[in-house]
Each structure stands twice: as C-alpha cells, then as structure tokens.
Scaffold this active site. Sequence first.
Site, mmCIF file in Angstrom:
data_model
loop_
_atom_site.group_PDB
_atom_site.id
_atom_site.type_symbol
_atom_site.label_atom_id
_atom_site.label_comp_id
_atom_site.label_asym_id
_atom_site.label_seq_id
_atom_site.Cartn_x
_atom_site.Cartn_y
_atom_site.Cartn_z
ATOM 1 N N ASP A 1 0.818 -1.204 0.000
ATOM 2 C CA ASP A 1 0.000 0.000 0.000
ATOM 3 C C ASP A 1 0.851 1.252 0.000
ATOM 4 O OD1 ASP A 1 -2.789 0.990 2.170
ATOM 5 O OD2 ASP A 1 -2.346 1.370 0.064
ATOM 6 N N GLY A 2 0.427 2.285 -0.719
ATOM 7 C CA GLY A 2 1.093 3.575 -0.610
ATOM 8 C C GLY A 2 1.875 4.032 -1.830
#
Lengths: 263, 305
Positions: free
Chosen positions: A38-39
């Site tokens: 994620d990210g």
Amino acid sequence: MGGEVRQLLEQIHRFSRRCLFRVLSMGPLPTHLAFIMDGNRRYAKKRGLEDGSGHKAGFSTLMSMLQYCYELGIKYVTIYAFSIDNFRRKPEEVQSLMDLMLEKIKSLLDKESIVHEYGIRVYFIGNLGLLNDQVRAAAEEVMKATAKNSRVVLLVCVAYNSTDEIVQAVKRSCVDKADRDTERIQLVDIEENMQMSVAPEPDILIRSSGETRLSNFLLWQTGNSQLFSLDALWPEIGLRHLVWAILNFQRSHSYLEKRKKQL
Amino acid sequence: MISLRVPAPSSFNLQRFNSGALERRWKLGRDCFLSFTPNRIGLGVRSTKSEMAPFTAAEEETLPEGLQPELMPKHVAVIMDGNGRWAKNQGLQPWDGHRAGVEALREIVELCGKWGIQVLTVFAFSTDNWIRPKIEIDFLLSLFERTLKSELETLAKNNVRISIIGDSSKLPKSLLKVINEVEEVTKNNTRLQLIVAVGYSGKYDVLQACRGIAQRVKDGEIDVEEIDEILIEQELETNVTEFPYPDLLIRTSGELRVSNFLLWQLAYTELFFAQEMWPDFGRNGFVEALMSFQQRQRRFGGRKS
C-alpha cells in the site's frame, strides 16, 4: 571508475546482507510472508512525481523483497497486487494499472528475469475472469512457464477478494457434496477448494503505509498470522523493515509453537 | 499503530494500575473470598450485585474531549485477551484474572451505551480455548452463567439486547437455559446490542453458513450459481444484528493477531492493538482506541477523492 565503485559497493552490501541473514537464520524463520503493498500513489505524490511512477517504484521494491526472501530461504511470498474493490477506481487509473501489470507479467517470461534466476514458481490467485483477455492470457502463460520451479513460490493476488475466494470455495464444496450428507461438510472440504490452498498459512502479514486493516485480503488464512502495520509507504520499504518483522516473529515464535502443539 | 521501534515486552504498566485496577483488585478480594487462602477446596465466589449505574440522558451526550460524535463506530468488536497474564503479574490465580475481566467488560459496555455505539461484540471463548485445563473452563463457563443471571435485570433496565453466537453443542445445559432466557427477555431492547461469542471462531461460522447453504441447494431452494457474498452474510451467525461488520476491532495484551475471531466480518475493519492486559484496558484504553479509529481514512479499496 564510477561503475567499479558501484559494483564494489554492491558486493559489500551483498556480503553484509549474507552475514546478517546467517545470524537471522539462527532463529526460526517464517515459511510464508504476505505483503499488502500500500502507498505507491502517496509516494509519487510525496516525491512530486507523476502518478504512474509510484507503482513502478513499488514494483522495484517488490523485486528487492523477493530477492531478500530468496536469500533468506523463505519459501512462500504472497502479494496483494489488485483487489476486486480497486476496479471501482477511475477507469484511467485502472487501465494504467492493468497496462503496468501486463508489462511486468510479460517481463517475467524473459530468460533473465528474477523468476528464472531464482527458480520462482508463480501463481496468480483471484477471479481472473474479471481481467481483460491480454492480462489473463499473460498470467496463464507465466503460470505454465514456471510450473516446474520449486525454490520459491510467489502468489500474486490479482482481481482478488478474500470473500470472493470463500464464495467460490463454498460453491465448489456444495457441488462436491451435493450427493452426500451436507452435515458432513468439514473445514477441510472448504479449505481444499480455496485457491490459496497451494500454500500454507502466512506466518507474517506486512502492510505498508500505516493502515491497520486487512482490506479483504487472506481473511481465511491470516487467522493466526502476526500482523505488522508499518508507517512507511511501500516504495520506502526496505531490508530493515523485513529484518524487524522477522525479529519480532522470532520473539513470539516459541509461545506460538507451544500453542500449535496443544491444538 | 506499530512504529519501527521494536515494542517493549508487555509488562506491568504502572499508569494503568493506578486508574481503576486497584479498585478492581479490592472488589476481587471482597468477592473471591478464597483467592488468598493456600488450600483451595472449591471456588467460593459470591455472586456480585451489579455496580453499573443506570444510564442517564445527560451522560449520554458527554463524549471525552477529542472524540467526535459523528465519527463514532457503529459496531465495535473486542478480543478480551490477557486475563491470565494480568493475574500472573499480580500474583493471583487465573480465575481472579477472569473475574477482573468481567469488571472491565462491564465498564466498556456502559461506555458503549453512553456514547452511542450500537453493537459491541466480545470474544469470550474461542473454539481453540477448549484445550485449557478443565478447571479453568468450568470456572469460565460458570462465571459466564452467573454473570448473565446477575446482570439480566440491569441490562433489561438499560435497554441492552444480548445475543450469544457460537457453537453451543459443547456448552452445559444449565448455561444454555440461561442463554435462551436472557436472549428472550432482552430481544426487544434497542439501545445497545451486546453480542457474546462463546465457542465461536470465524472459520466455524463460515463452515456452518456453508452447511446451511448446501442444505438449501440440496432442497432445491437455491441454485449453486446463486451463491454469493450476500447469501453467505445472511447465513453467518452475526445475522442477529443489522450491523454485522465491526468498524473497529480492539485486541488487548499486545498480541498482534486476530486469532480466528470474526473472519468474514473483519474484511474492512480497522484494527487496534493495545499493549495493556484486558483488566487494565478500561476507559482510557477505550478512548485511545476510539481516537485512533477516528483519525483513520477508510477507503474500502477506492480512492479518497
């Protein structure tokens, strides 16, 4: 001159990493690591880069992680590449992600790719029917091409939702047991129909970018996994995070093994 | 939230001890009159009167500073872990820890009722817990039965509805009778629904849903192709509530895992791991968890914009 220095530095890194891994191997090591990557987009925004480059940076982080897992002798790695929920994003973003996936999946077929160098067997787990034909065909080709590899197993969850996986397993269990007593359906009947049954349950689940939730990933399989939520964004994840997670795993391992024996 | 710093080994937290835990220990000594005698012949635990003050309308409005009413979770789930370790740290027996755990639970139930949380699910006893020593299991189940009986009046008065989920086949008959009675008496209450998971695990829940669906397919009621997520959701034991999916899951005692509690329902739940043991969790810990929850961005797979 610069190239030689770089090579030398690379060799020093490799050597010190090997020493570090040898120390880590003194304790129990996880068999199966799962990552929620994620990210990527936040990383691109943070660095002032254009949107797509976050995912590209994320991909190279993934390759580094695979290399470390291979060097450490961790056999199974599962990654959450694309969720069924992600189809709800803007069509342009979904399309660019599909294009990137197609490009990267095809690159796995190259002779020089990490997959052949490390003997990685690749599975694509998910509702592949939801993908466009090109991506699905490429995925199936990679699965076929790597079927004989056995050193490391990489499970790529794409067009995946844990609840969807469970629904498919329940459907298959109902069909299998249609002619028999339904009370006889046991956990193993559902489990053997899960797509993820090709791997044991993850020992560790690492999610980057600071969110502390499962987001419909491996709900069935992570019941006893240690969950780590790291604040760093996925492209910022490095060796130190992996080492930290493994050290924490080793700390609680003896207690877990005792519990498992009791069960 | 887990930071890069390696978390300290969970040990006695002095701050928590001074806020409420001392009071709990005193109540414990009063109620468990055999706790401190060397020869334990049996467990003579007096049934306690409920100490929960009746909810008042004024108290309903006061949220602690920093918490916003519109961001409160509708459904909170709690894994009440650490009773045994808490007791060990205090030099007490495991059953003392469980008794302290009940006190802590009372406090949380009261807070949920006051702060507008509509469903509270607690993991009381897992299918994995059946391996514990028989004396502890017997104590836990009888404690549960006693607590249900003694709390029934207060809960009914405070408009709390109780539901029990889990595999009831291994529970003693007397407990089952009390459970049925409590569920029946409180079934029309609306302020807070307290779901207690006893003999429950997430996989078991999905399995029994699968069996139910398979039977319906066999009976010709539905077609295999019609099986989807909504159908499974309807068959899960959490169908006793309108909000089966917790917004927030809290686990105490520093363990970083879900331990097979509420598998399907946790798909998008925000997880909060508290370092303290359950008897020490209390109001402060709960506020911390709620504040963490309110600061999170929930996207459900989509994008913020």
